[in-house]
Write a protein that holds these residues in place. Structure first.
Motif, short mmCIF file in Angstrom:
data_model
loop_
_atom_site.label_atom_id
_atom_site.label_comp_id
_atom_site.label_asym_id
_atom_site.label_seq_id
_atom_site.Cartn_x
_atom_site.Cartn_y
_atom_site.Cartn_z
N UNK A 99 0.51 -1.37 -0.02
CA UNK A 99 0.05 -0.24 -0.09
C UNK A 99 0.67 1.49 0.18
N UNK A 100 0.52 2.12 -0.93
CA UNK A 100 1.32 3.53 -1.21
C UNK A 100 0.93 4.34 0.39
N UNK A 101 2.61 4.64 0.79
CA UNK A 101 1.83 6.08 1.79
C UNK A 101 1.63 7.18 1.34
N UNK A 102 0.81 8.12 2.65
CA UNK A 102 0.38 9.53 1.96
C UNK A 102 1.81 10.22 1.67
N UNK A 103 2.68 10.28 1.49
CA UNK A 103 3.85 11.07 1.19
C UNK A 103 4.35 11.01 -0.31
N UNK A 104 3.74 10.13 -0.69
CA UNK A 104 4.09 9.74 -2.05
C UNK A 104 3.24 9.92 -3.09
N UNK A 105 1.80 10.08 -3.16
CA UNK A 105 0.74 10.80 -3.39
C UNK A 105 0.39 13.10 -3.41
N UNK A 106 1.50 13.33 -2.33
CA UNK A 106 1.74 14.54 -2.50
C UNK A 106 3.01 15.39 -2.80
N UNK A 107 2.54 16.14 -4.07
CA UNK A 107 3.97 16.59 -4.50
C UNK A 107 5.32 17.21 -3.36
N UNK A 108 6.06 17.45 -4.43
CA UNK A 108 6.83 17.55 -3.36
C UNK A 108 7.40 18.93 -3.00
N UNK A 109 7.79 19.09 -1.14
CA UNK A 109 7.59 20.43 -1.13
C UNK A 109 8.63 21.80 -2.03
N UNK A 110 8.48 22.96 -2.34
CA UNK A 110 9.24 23.64 -2.95
C UNK A 110 10.04 24.36 -2.25
N UNK A 111 9.98 24.58 -0.55
CA UNK A 111 11.13 24.66 0.12
C UNK A 111 11.26 24.44 1.31
N UNK A 112 12.64 24.30 2.22
CA UNK A 112 13.45 23.69 2.81
C UNK A 112 12.69 23.60 4.02
N UNK A 113 12.71 22.96 5.25
CA UNK A 113 12.80 23.49 6.45
C UNK A 113 13.20 22.58 7.09
N UNK A 114 13.12 23.18 8.35
CA UNK A 114 14.64 22.85 9.03
C UNK A 114 14.07 22.52 10.37
N UNK A 115 14.16 21.17 11.83
CA UNK A 115 13.67 21.43 12.46
C UNK A 115 14.92 21.38 14.01
N UNK A 116 14.90 22.20 14.43
CA UNK A 116 16.05 22.10 15.59
C UNK A 116 15.96 20.21 16.57
N UNK A 117 14.59 19.77 16.84
CA UNK A 117 14.43 18.45 17.34
C UNK A 117 14.52 17.06 16.62
N UNK A 118 14.39 17.30 14.91
CA UNK A 118 14.06 15.79 14.07
C UNK A 118 16.23 16.25 13.96
N UNK A 119 16.65 17.32 13.79
CA UNK A 119 17.94 17.20 13.83
C UNK A 119 19.01 16.48 14.54
N UNK A 120 18.45 17.13 15.70
CA UNK A 120 19.36 15.68 16.86
C UNK A 120 18.88 14.72 16.86
N UNK A 121 17.26 14.51 16.44
CA UNK A 121 17.29 12.99 16.58
C UNK A 121 18.16 11.79 15.72
N UNK A 122 18.35 12.94 14.13
CA UNK A 122 19.01 12.22 13.14
C UNK A 122 20.18 11.58 13.93
N UNK A 123 21.23 13.17 14.22
CA UNK A 123 22.26 13.13 14.65
C UNK A 123 22.42 11.97 15.88
N UNK A 124 21.78 11.74 16.66
CA UNK A 124 21.95 11.07 18.00
C UNK A 124 21.53 9.52 16.77
N UNK A 125 20.27 9.71 16.38
CA UNK A 125 20.84 7.73 15.40
C UNK A 125 21.86 7.65 14.36
#
Length: 545
Positions: A1-27
């Protein structure tokens, strides 16, 4: 089953979140065994790349073409762990509610009382009845506090007494204290190898003559007091335009002073004074008062005029009544004299005699009372009561001459002397005579009996400087002549000039008024008979008709 993000268009502007970034770095740290170095995009392709970590800078500096906060080598980055914040920890009260008054207490000492609630304004007796500080102290506490107070007062008193003494003894030192302590550093090289030490502590003896080492008389400013109790205000309301206009206070313009010399127009001065804004209003009660006063005055005038007319009419009636009575009495007397009306007979004569006797008795009693009154007055002041005749006789000759009294020859032949001529030195110059002989005066002072010869005339040219040239005029004056006659008196007749005082002759009732009044009194005392009453009634009826 395809996810919802596959049906949505790609974002035109990049967003950055500090918490998400820290979680990625921790992983990545957990999963990556070897840390791979990040490749920095070449110059010109860095529009979508943002350096966040120290590895993004590659031991270099910041990128000027990227407009964002950059911290190469963590330079300028604030330490999140050691950063101080003014945020307060949430505190709860006994009921589990948040204590917001901690914000008001921030920055103040713990000893200050900050009133942040309405209940803070109420006394403690109301808010907390079970507070132990409000309870009555026990007997032990009272005795302890009393003893401490007594000791404090004794120390103060003893210090004052000792300071006033001329010889001051040294203060007694306290007993020595022994202190046992164990050093922190143990070993042979420390404390001579001893594990513990005992120290004897003794107070240093104080020299009583030593001056004070420190200045203790400096006044230290007090610390800030506790904040005052808050003033509770009602919620703020929005000011309306009308209230703003009402609160516009015009500037004060004095009518007496103008210190800065401003030129103020008259209309502006009157406008600032407020005279033109005042509306003159006269109360209607002033008109009512004026009208009431006018009506009261008019009524008072009318009542006074009416009363005067009534009094005038009453007086006129009384006068007419008296005239009528006198007219009737006079008519009755005339008729009795003429014999037209006979007398009242024996009874009337007896009644008339009784009336005459009663009248005589009344006169006799009145004279008796007058004589009694005179005697009482003479008895009360025996030396002050003198008759007019006695006072006239006792007057001095100079007073008689000044008053113009005629000279009267005494029956005994005694000569009157001026009292001012007595006690002079003329009789003393010729020597003393016999004490028993009375020959002080060789001749009488006045020989003629006329008054003109007794007047004093100064010798001619003797007192010229005193009287001047008008001596003859003063002698011949007729202003103070005692025997000056009335104007229009004719002395050319046989009587000639008068040599004595004016004498008047008394005539016995030339018009017969005394006899008339006596008859009227007698007739008024008589009561009218029945016939006379009937005649009077007939006369009244005729007048009425």
């Amino acid at each position: 089953m395809a996810s919802l993000s596959s049906y949505l268009p790609a974002p035109t502007q990049l967003t950055w979140d500090r918490d998400v970034e820290e979680q990625k770095e921790r992983a990545n740290r957990q999963t990556a065994i070897v840390a791979a170095t990040k490749a920095i995009p070449p110059y010109g392709n860095r529009s979508a790349w943002m350096p966040r970590n120290v590895s993004d800078f590659g031991d270099g500096g910041a990128f000027p073409e990227i407009h964002m906060a950059q911290y190469p080598m963590d330079m300028g980055r604030k330490d999140q762990a050691g950063q101080k914040s003014n945020a307060l920890a949430i505190q709860l009260d006994a009921e589990g509610k948040i204590k917001y008054d901690a914000i008001a207490r921030q920055g103040h000492g713990k000893d200050k009382h900050v009133y942040s609630k309405f209940t803070d304004l109420l006394p403690a007796e109301i808010t907390n009845e079970d507070d132990p500080s409000l309870h009555k102290p026990t007997d032990d506490e009272i005795a302890d506090i009393t003893e401490k107070t007594r000791q404090a007062l004794e120390r103060i008193t003893n210090a004052k007494v000792e300071a006033a003494l001329p010889v001051r003894a040294a203060e007694r030192t306290g007993p020595a204290q022994f202190i046992r302590y164990t050093p922190a550093q143990q070993g042979d090289e420390f404390n001579s190898g001893a594990k513990q030490r005992i120290i004897r502590m003794v107070e240093v003896q104080k020299d009583p003559m030593e001056p004070p080492r420190f200045k203790i008389n400096q006044k230290i400013p007090r610390g800030p007091p506790s904040p005052p109790a808050p003033v509770l205000h009602s919620p703020t309301r929005k000011v309306t335009v009308k209230e703003q206009q009402e609160w516009k206070i015009p500037p004060c313009i004095s009518n007496w002073k103008n210190a800065k010399g401003y030129t103020i127009p008259l209309d502006k001065r009157l406008a600032a004074d407020g005279r033109g804004l005042q509306q003159v209003h006269i109360n209607e009660k002033f008109a009512k008062l004026a009208e009431s006063l006018y009506i009261a005055d008019r009524k008072a005038r009318e009542s006074v005029e009416l009363r005067a007319q009534l009094q005038k009419k009453q007086a006129q009636k009384e006068k007419e009544k008296k005239e009528d009575t006198l007219r009737q009495l006079a008519q009755q007397v005339r008729e009795e004299r003429a014999g037209l009306r006979p007398g009242g007979g024996g009874a009337a004569a007896a009644r008339e005699d009784d009336d005459d006797a009663a009248e005589r008795d009344n006169l006799r009693q009145e004279r008796h009372r007058e004589r009694q009154r005179d005697r009482n007055i003479a008895r009360a002041a025996p030396g002050d009561k003198k008759t007019k005749l006695d006072r006239q006789r006792e007057r001095d000759i100079s007073e008689q001459i000044a008053l113009g009294m005629p000279a009267r020859a005494s029956a005994s032949g005694e000569t009157m002397y001026d009292q001012r001529l007595l006690n002079q030195t003329r009789g003393m110059d010729s020597g003393f005579a016999d004490d028993e002989a009375y020959n002080v005066y060789d001749k009488p002072w006045r020989e003629q009996g006329t008054l003109s010869s007794n007047l004093y005339r100064p010798t001619k040219n003797l007192d010229q400087d005193l009287y001047g040239d008008d001596l003859d005029k003063l002698v011949k004056t007729s202003k103070f002549v005692p025997d000056k006659e009335f104007s229009g008196t004719d002395r050319s007749g046989p009587s000639g000039s008068r040599s004595g005082p004016v004498q008047f002759e008394k005539e016995e009732d030339p018009f017969g008024l005394d006899k008339f009044l006596t008859d009227v009194r007698k007739a008024s005392s008589k009561r009218p008979t029945d016939a006379e009453r009937s005649d009077k009634d007939k006369d009244k009826r005729r007048r009425r008709d």
